[in-house]
Design an enzyme around this catalytic site. Structure first.
Site, PDB file in Angstrom:
ATOM      1  N   GLU A  61     -30.975 -15.493 -10.128  1.00  0.00           N
ATOM      2  CA  GLU A  61     -29.234 -15.923  -9.971  1.00  0.00           C
ATOM      3  C   GLU A  61     -29.693 -15.932 -11.422  1.00  0.00           C
ATOM      4  OE1 GLU A  61     -25.046 -18.807 -10.228  1.00  0.00           O
ATOM      5  OE2 GLU A  61     -27.734 -19.261  -9.335  1.00  0.00           O
ATOM      6  N   PHE A  94     -28.800 -18.167   2.322  1.00  0.00           N
ATOM      7  CA  PHE A  94     -30.213 -17.920   3.543  1.00  0.00           C
ATOM      8  C   PHE A  94     -29.347 -16.326   3.661  1.00  0.00           C
ATOM      9  CE2 PHE A  94     -32.839 -21.565   3.818  1.00  0.00           C
ATOM     10  CZ  PHE A  94     -33.157 -21.831   3.579  1.00  0.00           C
ATOM     11  N   HIS A 147     -26.556 -29.982  -3.719  1.00  0.00           N
ATOM     12  CA  HIS A 147     -25.808 -28.725  -2.488  1.00  0.00           C
ATOM     13  C   HIS A 147     -25.528 -29.046  -1.485  1.00  0.00           C
ATOM     14  CE1 HIS A 147     -25.513 -24.856  -1.490  1.00  0.00           C
ATOM     15  NE2 HIS A 147     -27.129 -23.972  -0.948  1.00  0.00           N
ATOM     16  N   CYS A 161     -24.231 -21.304   2.637  1.00  0.00           N
ATOM     17  CA  CYS A 161     -24.464 -21.895   1.605  1.00  0.00           C
ATOM     18  C   CYS A 161     -23.010 -20.650   0.596  1.00  0.00           C
ATOM     19  CB  CYS A 161     -25.678 -22.086   0.328  1.00  0.00           C
ATOM     20  SG  CYS A 161     -26.703 -22.454   0.845  1.00  0.00           S
ATOM     21  N   HIS A 179     -24.696 -20.349  -9.201  1.00  0.00           N
ATOM     22  CA  HIS A 179     -24.890 -20.997  -7.614  1.00  0.00           C
ATOM     23  C   HIS A 179     -26.270 -22.512  -7.811  1.00  0.00           C
ATOM     24  CE1 HIS A 179     -25.460 -22.492  -2.931  1.00  0.00           C
ATOM     25  NE2 HIS A 179     -26.700 -21.021  -3.681  1.00  0.00           N
ATOM     26  N   LYS A 182     -24.602 -28.436  -9.177  1.00  0.00           N
ATOM     27  CA  LYS A 182     -25.249 -28.796  -8.038  1.00  0.00           C
ATOM     28  C   LYS A 182     -26.426 -29.769  -8.374  1.00  0.00           C
ATOM     29  CE  LYS A 182     -25.298 -25.162  -4.864  1.00  0.00           C
ATOM     30  NZ  LYS A 182     -24.340 -24.432  -5.758  1.00  0.00           N
TER      31      LYS A 182
END
Length: 411
Positions: free
Chosen positions: A314, A397, A337, A165, A303, A332
């Site tokens: 976050e 990730f 995403h 990401c 994000h 998003k």
């Protein structure tokens, strides 16, 4: 150190491929999520919603069999977005492209899944049937970066950023550092991703995908909402042309914005569980790089994936840096995403929102999760906001964190 400016944008997205189309879609508060009918054919795959890129054309005189034989969909989108960006920057066909002074920093989570599947069948069936000379080129993680270079004849540095990401945002950040430190005059930077059931399955097995709204795709995803049920995947590509300020000025280029800060680090703790402390540190690194105090940032593009642990961590990280007053929203909620593309698409849209003075709300944010930190979450009609600086954050990730800061160009 060299100042770095953005002189070109090119994008393919679920919301449209130019700012006028995207802005209209954001203003309409209608997301691009739809039911992907063919995903119902996969036994065990629970999510059936996604956000495909809007249809796009490939000019046949340039995108012929010979020039595209090494490209899967992810590379095709990356190349086309880069062509649009170069045209916007006034550099398409310029001799400087082959001078070695222009490089590429570009990423995706993976290459084309279909080609990866071809090698998977080889392992299972003990046969090379279906594999040809370009299968690997289509599946390799740096397929987007390499195909961009070959298509335009670029001979500068290539920095492949395959970091899930944060692929797109790392691409922009590393390109910025390359130009800032005088290693390249300009860089094509960004990321791409194609929508595929295999990537949906990655998150499905982690119980991180939206499944309650397979029949009501307009109601998902729901970043920061107490009733979220997971993320939705999208696809697209976005390329930014980053250029040394003196070079851009000398050739009379239009300047969209200045890149003033980049921070990146890693959690070093867990592959899939986010860490608020190191997320906040990435934002601090970007602020330090930009020479700015937190009060200068009026808007943060989150994000905001609509996963439980991600949203909470976050928000806590953002609050620890900025307090409760900073405006924040997640794009998003409109386009899902887009994985390797999200950092670049969201950076582009954040810059354009800053230039327009209007910032999109987070869709479907009806009831803020009480576990999320108190921030100024933009909802409803959006927000009229005049600011000269915006931050765009992404977290991946592997515990990879990125933060980018862009400043309005008034020169």
């Amino acid at each position: 150190m060299t100042r770095v400016v953005v002189t070109g944008f090119g994008a393919l997205s679920p919301l449209g491929h130019d700012w006028a189309s995207v802005h209209a879609r954001l203003k309409s508060r209608q997301n691009a999520i739809q039911k992907i009918e063919e995903w119902a054919d996969y036994e065990g795959l629970n999510t059936q919603v996604g956000a495909p890129a809007q249809p796009f054309e490939l000019p046949p005189e340039r995108y012929n069999r010979k020039s595209t034989r090494s490209m899967g969909r992810v590379a095709l989108m990356a190349v086309r977005a880069s062509e649009i960006a170069l045209e916007d920057a006034g550099l398409l066909g310029d001799p400087v492209l082959k001078s070695g002074r222009i490089g590429i920093a570009y990423g995706s989570s993976s290459g084309t899944p279909k080609s990866i599947g071809d090698f998977g069948r080889m392992i299972i069936n003990k046969s090379t049937e279906g594999i040809n000379a370009t299968t690997y080129i289509k599946m390799m993680s740096h397929t987007a970066a390499v195909n961009i270079g070959v298509f335009f004849g670029l001979t500068g540095r290539i920095v492949p950023t395959s970091s899930a990401c944060t692929s797109g945002s790392q691409g922009i950040g590393y390109a910025y550092e390359m130009v800032k430190n005088g290693k390249q005059t300009a860089m094509l930077a960004g990321g791409a991703e194609e929508l595929d059931a295999t990537e949906a399955a990655v998150f499905d097995t982690l119980f991180a995908t939206s499944v309650k709204h397979n029949g009501t795709p307009n109601l998902t995803p729901r970043p920061f909402d107490a009733n979220r049920d997971g993320l939705v995947l999208g696809e697209g590509a976005c390329t930014l042309v980053l250029e040394a300020l003196d070079h851009a000025v000398a050739r009379g280029a239009k300047i969209h914005a200045e890149v003033v800060g980049f921070g990146t680090n890693s959690d070093g703790l867990h592959v899939t569980q986010p860490n608020a402390k190191t997320m906040a540190q990435a934002m601090d690194l970007a602020l330090e790089d930009a020479g700015l105090t937190p009060d200068r940032i009026a808007y943060v593009n989150a994000h905001g994936t609509a996963t439980e642990h991600g949203d909470v961590a976050e928000s806590i990280a953002t609050h620890s840096v900025f307090g409760a007053g900073v405006a924040i929203s997640s794009l998003k909620s409109y386009m899902g995403h887009t994985l390797g593309a999200c950092g670049a698409l969201e950076a582009w849209m954040s810059i354009e929102m800053m230039r327009s003075g209007w910032f999109a709300p987070t869709l479907n944010l009806d009831s803020i999760d009480p576990r999320c930190a108190p921030l100024d979450y933009i909802t409803g009609e959006g927000r009229e906001l005049q600011t000269d600086v915006v931050m765009s954050n992404n977290f991946a990730f592997g515990g990879i964190n990125t933060s980018l800061i862009f400043q309005r160009w008034n020169g």
